[in-house]
Write an enzyme that holds these catalytic residues in place. Structure first.
Site, PDB file in Angstrom:
ATOM      1  N   ARG A  39       0.824  -1.202   0.000  1.00 47.77           N
ATOM      2  CA  ARG A  39       0.000   0.000   0.000  1.00 47.77           C
ATOM      3  C   ARG A  39       0.859   1.253   0.000  1.00 47.77           C
ATOM      4  NH1 ARG A  39      -4.100   0.398   4.829  1.00 47.77           N
ATOM      5  NH2 ARG A  39      -4.919  -1.345   3.610  1.00 47.77           N
ATOM      6  N   LYS A  75       2.728  -7.704   4.720  1.00 49.39           N
ATOM      7  CA  LYS A  75       2.210  -6.425   4.211  1.00 49.39           C
ATOM      8  C   LYS A  75       3.390  -5.495   3.994  1.00 49.39           C
ATOM      9  CE  LYS A  75      -1.581  -5.626   3.938  1.00 49.39           C
ATOM     10  NZ  LYS A  75      -2.602  -5.713   2.846  1.00 49.39           N
ATOM     11  N   SER A 145      -7.901  -7.459  -8.146  1.00 46.19           N
ATOM     12  CA  SER A 145      -8.421  -8.509  -7.270  1.00 46.19           C
ATOM     13  C   SER A 145      -9.775  -8.143  -6.678  1.00 46.19           C
ATOM     14  CB  SER A 145      -7.430  -8.789  -6.136  1.00 46.19           C
ATOM     15  OG  SER A 145      -7.242  -7.633  -5.331  1.00 46.19           O
ATOM     16  N   PHE A 180     -18.086   2.776  -1.384  1.00 49.05           N
ATOM     17  CA  PHE A 180     -18.475   2.530  -2.767  1.00 49.05           C
ATOM     18  C   PHE A 180     -17.249   2.575  -3.677  1.00 49.05           C
ATOM     19  CE2 PHE A 180     -20.949   3.632  -6.713  1.00 49.05           C
ATOM     20  CZ  PHE A 180     -21.731   2.486  -6.727  1.00 49.05           C
ATOM     21  N   GLY A 181     -16.224   1.848  -3.260  1.00 49.30           N
ATOM     22  CA  GLY A 181     -14.996   1.769  -4.051  1.00 49.30           C
ATOM     23  C   GLY A 181     -15.016   0.579  -4.993  1.00 49.30           C
ATOM     24  N   VAL A 203     -17.341   8.390   1.716  1.00 50.08           N
ATOM     25  CA  VAL A 203     -16.879   9.720   2.122  1.00 50.08           C
ATOM     26  C   VAL A 203     -16.653  10.615   0.914  1.00 50.08           C
ATOM     27  CG1 VAL A 203     -15.843   8.949   4.291  1.00 50.08           C
ATOM     28  CG2 VAL A 203     -14.484   8.883   2.190  1.00 50.08           C
ATOM     29  N   ALA A 258     -14.007  -4.916   4.379  1.00 52.60           N
ATOM     30  CA  ALA A 258     -13.072  -3.996   5.037  1.00 52.60           C
ATOM     31  C   ALA A 258     -12.208  -4.752   6.031  1.00 52.60           C
ATOM     32  CB  ALA A 258     -13.839  -2.883   5.748  1.00 52.60           C
TER      33      ALA A 258
END
Length: 351
Positions: A39, A75, A145, A180-181, A203, A258
Protein backbone atom coordinates in the site's frame (compact mmCIF):
# COMPACT_ATOMS: atom_id res chain seq x y z
CA UNK A 1 9.21 -4.03 30.21
CA UNK A 2 10.19 -5.77 26.98
CA UNK A 3 7.34 -6.32 24.53
CA UNK A 4 6.93 -9.67 22.78
CA UNK A 5 7.52 -9.49 19.03
CA UNK A 6 4.71 -11.44 17.39
CA UNK A 7 6.01 -11.07 13.84
CA UNK A 8 8.58 -13.24 12.10
CA UNK A 9 10.32 -10.27 10.56
CA UNK A 10 9.89 -6.50 10.32
CA UNK A 11 12.15 -4.43 8.08
CA UNK A 12 12.26 -0.66 7.58
CA UNK A 13 14.42 1.34 5.21
CA UNK A 14 14.51 4.70 3.49
CA UNK A 15 14.24 4.49 -0.28
CA UNK A 16 17.50 5.44 -1.94
CA UNK A 17 15.72 7.12 -4.87
CA UNK A 18 12.55 8.45 -3.26
CA UNK A 19 13.73 9.14 0.28
CA UNK A 20 10.41 7.71 1.49
CA UNK A 21 10.02 5.30 4.43
CA UNK A 22 9.48 1.72 3.24
CA UNK A 23 8.16 -1.00 5.52
CA UNK A 24 7.77 -4.76 5.11
CA UNK A 25 6.12 -6.70 7.93
CA UNK A 26 6.04 -10.50 7.84
CA UNK A 27 3.72 -11.83 10.51
CA UNK A 28 4.13 -15.54 9.82
CA UNK A 29 5.75 -17.98 7.41
CA UNK A 30 4.36 -20.98 9.28
CA UNK A 31 2.39 -22.28 6.31
CA UNK A 32 4.57 -20.91 3.53
CA UNK A 33 5.87 -17.65 2.07
CA UNK A 34 4.19 -14.51 3.39
CA UNK A 35 1.81 -12.71 1.03
CA UNK A 36 0.15 -9.33 1.34
CA UNK A 37 -0.50 -6.17 -0.57
CA UNK A 38 1.78 -3.18 -1.04
CA UNK A 39 0.00 0.00 0.00
CA UNK A 40 1.01 3.57 -0.69
CA UNK A 41 -0.80 6.13 1.45
CA UNK A 42 -0.34 9.21 3.58
CA UNK A 43 0.34 8.91 7.30
CA UNK A 44 0.90 11.53 9.97
CA UNK A 45 4.06 9.60 10.85
CA UNK A 46 5.85 6.64 9.31
CA UNK A 47 5.19 4.92 12.64
CA UNK A 48 1.50 4.93 11.73
CA UNK A 49 2.45 3.13 8.54
CA UNK A 50 4.38 0.59 10.61
CA UNK A 51 1.32 0.04 12.83
CA UNK A 52 -0.76 -0.50 9.69
CA UNK A 53 1.71 -3.05 8.32
CA UNK A 54 1.88 -4.96 11.62
CA UNK A 55 -1.89 -5.09 12.00
CA UNK A 56 -2.69 -6.00 8.41
CA UNK A 57 0.04 -8.62 8.06
CA UNK A 58 -1.40 -10.46 11.07
CA UNK A 59 -4.84 -10.37 9.46
CA UNK A 60 -3.34 -11.87 6.30
CA UNK A 61 -1.93 -14.79 8.29
CA UNK A 62 -5.41 -15.64 9.54
CA UNK A 63 -6.98 -15.01 6.14
CA UNK A 64 -4.64 -17.51 4.49
CA UNK A 65 -4.93 -20.07 7.29
CA UNK A 66 -8.74 -20.05 7.38
CA UNK A 67 -8.85 -20.29 3.59
CA UNK A 68 -6.61 -23.36 3.57
CA UNK A 69 -3.82 -21.59 1.66
CA UNK A 70 -0.22 -22.65 2.21
CA UNK A 71 0.96 -19.09 2.68
CA UNK A 72 1.62 -16.78 5.59
CA UNK A 73 0.76 -13.15 6.16
CA UNK A 74 2.71 -10.05 5.20
CA UNK A 75 2.21 -6.43 4.21
CA UNK A 76 4.36 -3.69 2.71
CA UNK A 77 3.89 0.05 3.04
CA UNK A 78 5.24 3.10 1.24
CA UNK A 79 4.58 5.85 3.79
CA UNK A 80 3.84 9.27 2.34
CA UNK A 81 4.11 12.44 4.39
CA UNK A 82 0.76 14.27 4.58
CA UNK A 83 2.19 17.26 2.76
CA UNK A 84 4.41 15.65 0.14
CA UNK A 85 3.36 16.05 -3.50
CA UNK A 86 3.16 12.63 -5.10
CA UNK A 87 4.47 13.52 -8.53
CA UNK A 88 4.77 10.87 -11.26
CA UNK A 89 8.55 10.95 -10.79
CA UNK A 90 8.30 10.37 -7.04
CA UNK A 91 5.83 7.55 -7.59
CA UNK A 92 8.19 5.83 -10.03
CA UNK A 93 11.09 6.24 -7.63
CA UNK A 94 9.07 4.87 -4.71
CA UNK A 95 7.98 1.81 -6.68
CA UNK A 96 11.55 1.16 -7.84
CA UNK A 97 12.71 1.35 -4.22
CA UNK A 98 9.98 -0.98 -3.02
CA UNK A 99 10.63 -3.43 -5.85
CA UNK A 100 14.24 -3.79 -4.74
CA UNK A 101 13.11 -4.10 -1.11
CA UNK A 102 10.71 -6.93 -1.98
CA UNK A 103 13.42 -8.64 -4.05
CA UNK A 104 15.69 -8.72 -0.99
CA UNK A 105 13.28 -11.18 0.65
CA UNK A 106 13.99 -13.69 -2.14
CA UNK A 107 10.41 -14.94 -2.30
CA UNK A 108 9.72 -15.23 1.42
CA UNK A 109 7.49 -12.14 1.10
CA UNK A 110 5.32 -11.72 -2.00
CA UNK A 111 3.30 -8.64 -2.90
CA UNK A 112 0.17 -7.56 -4.72
CA UNK A 113 -1.87 -4.35 -5.02
CA UNK A 114 -3.40 -2.65 -2.00
CA UNK A 115 -4.64 0.81 -1.04
CA UNK A 116 -2.92 3.34 -3.28
CA UNK A 117 -1.46 0.84 -5.75
CA UNK A 118 -2.81 -0.90 -8.82
CA UNK A 119 -2.04 -3.77 -11.22
CA UNK A 120 -0.07 -1.28 -13.32
CA UNK A 121 2.12 -0.53 -10.30
CA UNK A 122 2.80 -4.25 -9.94
CA UNK A 123 4.52 -4.10 -13.31
CA UNK A 124 7.05 -1.69 -11.80
CA UNK A 125 7.61 -3.97 -8.80
CA UNK A 126 7.97 -7.02 -11.06
CA UNK A 127 11.01 -5.43 -12.71
CA UNK A 128 12.92 -6.19 -9.52
CA UNK A 129 11.21 -9.34 -8.26
CA UNK A 130 9.28 -12.23 -9.82
CA UNK A 131 7.28 -12.57 -6.58
CA UNK A 132 4.63 -9.99 -7.42
CA UNK A 133 1.02 -10.85 -8.27
CA UNK A 134 -2.01 -9.21 -9.93
CA UNK A 135 -0.30 -7.76 -12.97
CA UNK A 136 -2.70 -6.47 -15.66
CA UNK A 137 -4.46 -9.25 -17.56
CA UNK A 138 -2.88 -8.15 -20.85
CA UNK A 139 0.49 -8.89 -19.26
CA UNK A 140 -0.49 -12.36 -18.08
CA UNK A 141 -1.64 -11.39 -14.59
CA UNK A 142 -4.97 -11.69 -12.81
CA UNK A 143 -5.63 -7.96 -12.84
CA UNK A 144 -7.76 -6.21 -10.23
CA UNK A 145 -8.42 -8.51 -7.27
CA UNK A 146 -11.57 -6.53 -6.47
CA UNK A 147 -13.68 -8.83 -8.65
CA UNK A 148 -12.95 -12.10 -6.78
CA UNK A 149 -12.99 -10.26 -3.46
CA UNK A 150 -16.54 -9.08 -4.17
CA UNK A 151 -17.50 -12.57 -5.38
CA UNK A 152 -16.30 -14.07 -2.10
CA UNK A 153 -18.16 -11.47 -0.02
CA UNK A 154 -21.38 -12.17 -1.92
CA UNK A 155 -20.95 -15.89 -1.22
CA UNK A 156 -20.38 -15.08 2.47
CA UNK A 157 -23.45 -12.82 2.51
CA UNK A 158 -25.70 -15.51 1.10
CA UNK A 159 -24.43 -18.03 3.62
CA UNK A 160 -24.88 -15.54 6.45
CA UNK A 161 -28.38 -14.73 5.23
CA UNK A 162 -29.34 -18.40 5.25
CA UNK A 163 -28.11 -18.68 8.85
CA UNK A 164 -29.89 -15.52 10.05
CA UNK A 165 -33.01 -15.29 7.87
CA UNK A 166 -33.50 -18.94 6.94
CA UNK A 167 -32.87 -18.38 3.24
CA UNK A 168 -29.82 -17.46 1.17
CA UNK A 169 -31.94 -15.13 -0.94
CA UNK A 170 -31.54 -11.43 -0.25
CA UNK A 171 -34.53 -10.45 -2.36
CA UNK A 172 -36.48 -7.74 -0.57
CA UNK A 173 -33.83 -7.27 2.11
CA UNK A 174 -32.44 -3.81 2.85
CA UNK A 175 -28.64 -3.77 2.71
CA UNK A 176 -26.36 -0.84 3.57
CA UNK A 177 -22.99 -0.92 1.82
CA UNK A 178 -20.57 1.46 3.55
CA UNK A 179 -17.89 2.25 0.98
CA UNK A 180 -18.47 2.53 -2.77
CA UNK A 181 -15.00 1.77 -4.05
CA UNK A 182 -13.68 -1.01 -6.28
CA UNK A 183 -15.04 -3.82 -4.09
CA UNK A 184 -18.00 -2.11 -2.45
CA UNK A 185 -19.50 -1.02 -5.78
CA UNK A 186 -19.33 -4.57 -7.13
CA UNK A 187 -20.96 -5.96 -4.00
CA UNK A 188 -23.71 -3.34 -4.19
CA UNK A 189 -24.56 -4.03 -7.82
CA UNK A 190 -24.43 -7.78 -7.19
CA UNK A 191 -26.87 -7.46 -4.29
CA UNK A 192 -29.18 -5.25 -6.34
CA UNK A 193 -29.16 -7.86 -9.10
CA UNK A 194 -30.24 -10.40 -6.48
CA UNK A 195 -33.27 -8.24 -5.68
CA UNK A 196 -32.03 -6.51 -2.54
CA UNK A 197 -32.80 -2.87 -1.74
CA UNK A 198 -29.29 -1.43 -1.59
CA UNK A 199 -28.26 1.82 0.06
CA UNK A 200 -24.65 2.91 -0.39
CA UNK A 201 -22.43 5.54 1.20
CA UNK A 202 -18.94 6.87 0.73
CA UNK A 203 -16.88 9.72 2.12
CA UNK A 204 -16.32 10.76 -1.50
CA UNK A 205 -19.54 12.56 -2.40
CA UNK A 206 -18.60 12.54 -6.09
CA UNK A 207 -19.56 8.84 -6.19
CA UNK A 208 -23.19 9.69 -5.46
CA UNK A 209 -24.19 10.20 -9.09
CA UNK A 210 -22.64 6.89 -10.16
CA UNK A 211 -24.53 5.08 -7.39
CA UNK A 212 -27.85 6.68 -8.34
CA UNK A 213 -27.30 5.89 -12.03
CA UNK A 214 -26.86 2.25 -11.02
CA UNK A 215 -30.26 2.28 -9.36
CA UNK A 216 -28.86 2.30 -5.82
CA UNK A 217 -29.93 4.45 -2.92
CA UNK A 218 -27.53 6.94 -1.33
CA UNK A 219 -27.05 7.87 2.33
CA UNK A 220 -24.52 10.16 3.94
CA UNK A 221 -21.37 8.42 5.17
CA UNK A 222 -21.82 9.55 8.77
CA UNK A 223 -25.31 7.98 8.87
CA UNK A 224 -24.50 4.62 7.29
CA UNK A 225 -23.86 2.63 10.46
CA UNK A 226 -26.97 3.89 12.24
CA UNK A 227 -29.35 3.34 9.30
CA UNK A 228 -31.95 0.62 10.00
CA UNK A 229 -31.46 -2.33 7.63
CA UNK A 230 -31.31 -6.10 7.49
CA UNK A 231 -27.62 -6.27 6.56
CA UNK A 232 -24.60 -4.01 6.89
CA UNK A 233 -21.62 -4.41 4.55
CA UNK A 234 -18.49 -2.57 5.79
CA UNK A 235 -16.49 -2.03 2.60
CA UNK A 236 -14.26 0.94 3.41
CA UNK A 237 -11.90 1.60 6.31
CA UNK A 238 -11.22 -0.61 9.33
CA UNK A 239 -12.07 0.05 12.95
CA UNK A 240 -15.69 0.92 12.22
CA UNK A 241 -17.16 -1.50 14.76
CA UNK A 242 -16.33 -0.03 18.15
CA UNK A 243 -17.87 0.74 21.53
CA UNK A 244 -19.61 3.82 20.09
CA UNK A 245 -20.97 2.39 16.84
CA UNK A 246 -22.00 -1.15 17.80
CA UNK A 247 -24.77 0.01 20.18
CA UNK A 248 -26.18 2.16 17.33
CA UNK A 249 -26.45 -0.67 14.80
CA UNK A 250 -29.95 -1.64 13.73
CA UNK A 251 -29.18 -4.71 11.61
CA UNK A 252 -29.12 -8.48 12.09
CA UNK A 253 -26.15 -9.41 9.91
CA UNK A 254 -22.76 -7.75 9.26
CA UNK A 255 -20.57 -9.10 6.45
CA UNK A 256 -18.00 -7.11 4.51
CA UNK A 257 -14.50 -6.90 3.01
CA UNK A 258 -13.07 -4.00 5.04
CA UNK A 259 -10.00 -5.18 6.92
CA UNK A 260 -9.84 -5.13 10.72
CA UNK A 261 -13.42 -3.97 11.23
CA UNK A 262 -13.33 -4.49 15.01
CA UNK A 263 -11.35 -2.08 17.18
CA UNK A 264 -10.73 -5.08 19.46
CA UNK A 265 -12.00 -8.65 19.69
CA UNK A 266 -14.41 -7.86 22.52
CA UNK A 267 -16.62 -6.14 19.94
CA UNK A 268 -17.51 -9.59 18.54
CA UNK A 269 -19.02 -10.45 21.92
CA UNK A 270 -20.86 -7.13 22.08
CA UNK A 271 -22.34 -7.74 18.63
CA UNK A 272 -23.46 -11.21 19.69
CA UNK A 273 -25.06 -9.81 22.86
CA UNK A 274 -27.13 -7.51 20.65
CA UNK A 275 -28.24 -10.44 18.48
CA UNK A 276 -26.12 -9.32 15.51
CA UNK A 277 -24.26 -11.99 13.54
CA UNK A 278 -20.84 -10.78 12.39
CA UNK A 279 -18.75 -12.73 9.89
CA UNK A 280 -15.02 -12.07 10.44
CA UNK A 281 -13.54 -9.86 7.74
CA UNK A 282 -10.56 -12.17 7.25
CA UNK A 283 -13.02 -14.90 6.21
CA UNK A 284 -15.48 -12.89 4.12
CA UNK A 285 -12.83 -10.81 2.35
CA UNK A 286 -10.47 -13.63 1.34
CA UNK A 287 -11.68 -13.99 -2.25
CA UNK A 288 -8.99 -11.79 -3.77
CA UNK A 289 -6.04 -13.61 -2.24
CA UNK A 290 -7.68 -17.02 -2.78
CA UNK A 291 -8.19 -16.35 -6.49
CA UNK A 292 -4.83 -14.68 -7.02
CA UNK A 293 -2.81 -17.46 -5.40
CA UNK A 294 -4.91 -20.18 -7.00
CA UNK A 295 -3.97 -18.77 -10.41
CA UNK A 296 -0.53 -17.28 -9.75
CA UNK A 297 0.95 -19.87 -7.41
CA UNK A 298 -1.10 -23.08 -7.79
CA UNK A 299 -1.61 -22.64 -11.56
CA UNK A 300 -5.29 -23.54 -11.42
CA UNK A 301 -7.72 -22.67 -14.17
CA UNK A 302 -10.04 -19.70 -13.82
CA UNK A 303 -12.96 -22.06 -13.20
CA UNK A 304 -11.16 -23.97 -10.45
CA UNK A 305 -10.04 -20.74 -8.80
CA UNK A 306 -13.61 -19.42 -8.93
CA UNK A 307 -14.84 -22.57 -7.18
CA UNK A 308 -12.34 -21.94 -4.39
CA UNK A 309 -13.66 -18.41 -4.00
CA UNK A 310 -17.26 -19.60 -3.90
CA UNK A 311 -16.26 -22.09 -1.19
CA UNK A 312 -15.94 -19.12 1.17
CA UNK A 313 -19.71 -19.43 1.56
CA UNK A 314 -19.34 -23.02 2.79
CA UNK A 315 -16.66 -21.95 5.27
CA UNK A 316 -18.93 -19.21 6.62
CA UNK A 317 -21.75 -21.71 7.05
CA UNK A 318 -19.55 -24.10 9.01
CA UNK A 319 -18.27 -21.31 11.27
CA UNK A 320 -21.74 -19.94 11.99
CA UNK A 321 -23.12 -23.42 12.69
CA UNK A 322 -20.22 -24.10 15.08
CA UNK A 323 -20.74 -20.77 16.85
CA UNK A 324 -24.45 -21.50 17.33
CA UNK A 325 -23.74 -25.05 18.52
CA UNK A 326 -20.98 -24.02 20.92
CA UNK A 327 -22.48 -20.78 22.16
CA UNK A 328 -19.51 -18.79 20.84
CA UNK A 329 -18.96 -16.31 18.01
CA UNK A 330 -17.84 -16.77 14.43
CA UNK A 331 -14.66 -14.90 15.36
CA UNK A 332 -13.88 -17.48 18.05
CA UNK A 333 -14.50 -20.37 15.68
CA UNK A 334 -12.55 -18.79 12.81
CA UNK A 335 -9.60 -18.03 15.07
CA UNK A 336 -9.59 -21.61 16.33
CA UNK A 337 -9.69 -22.92 12.77
CA UNK A 338 -6.75 -20.74 11.74
CA UNK A 339 -4.71 -21.54 14.83
CA UNK A 340 -5.29 -25.27 14.38
CA UNK A 341 -3.40 -24.98 11.09
CA UNK A 342 -0.71 -22.83 12.66
CA UNK A 343 -0.39 -24.93 15.85
CA UNK A 344 2.13 -27.52 14.57
CA UNK A 345 4.52 -24.69 13.69
CA UNK A 346 4.03 -23.00 17.06
CA UNK A 347 4.67 -26.23 18.94
CA UNK A 348 7.93 -26.80 17.10
CA UNK A 349 8.91 -23.16 17.41
CA UNK A 350 8.58 -23.20 21.19
CA UNK A 351 10.31 -26.52 21.93
Amino acid sequence: MMQTLEHDEVAIRRGSRSGLPLIVAVHSRALGPAVGGCRMRRYESWRDGLADALRLSEAMTYKCAVSGLDFGGGKSVIALDPHVELTPALRRAALADMGEFIASFEGSYRAGPDVGTSPDDMVALRRSSPYVYCLPEEQGGTGNSGVPTATGVLAALRSGAEHVFGTASLTGRTVVVSGFGSVGSRIATGLAADGARVLVSDVDETKRDAALRSGLGWIEADKALATPADVLVPAAVGGVLNAETVPELDVRLVVGPANNQLTDDSMAGLLAQRGIVWVPDFVAGAGGVVYTLSIGADRLTHEAAERRVQDIGNTVGLLLDAARRNGTTALHEATNLAESRLAPYDEVDHV
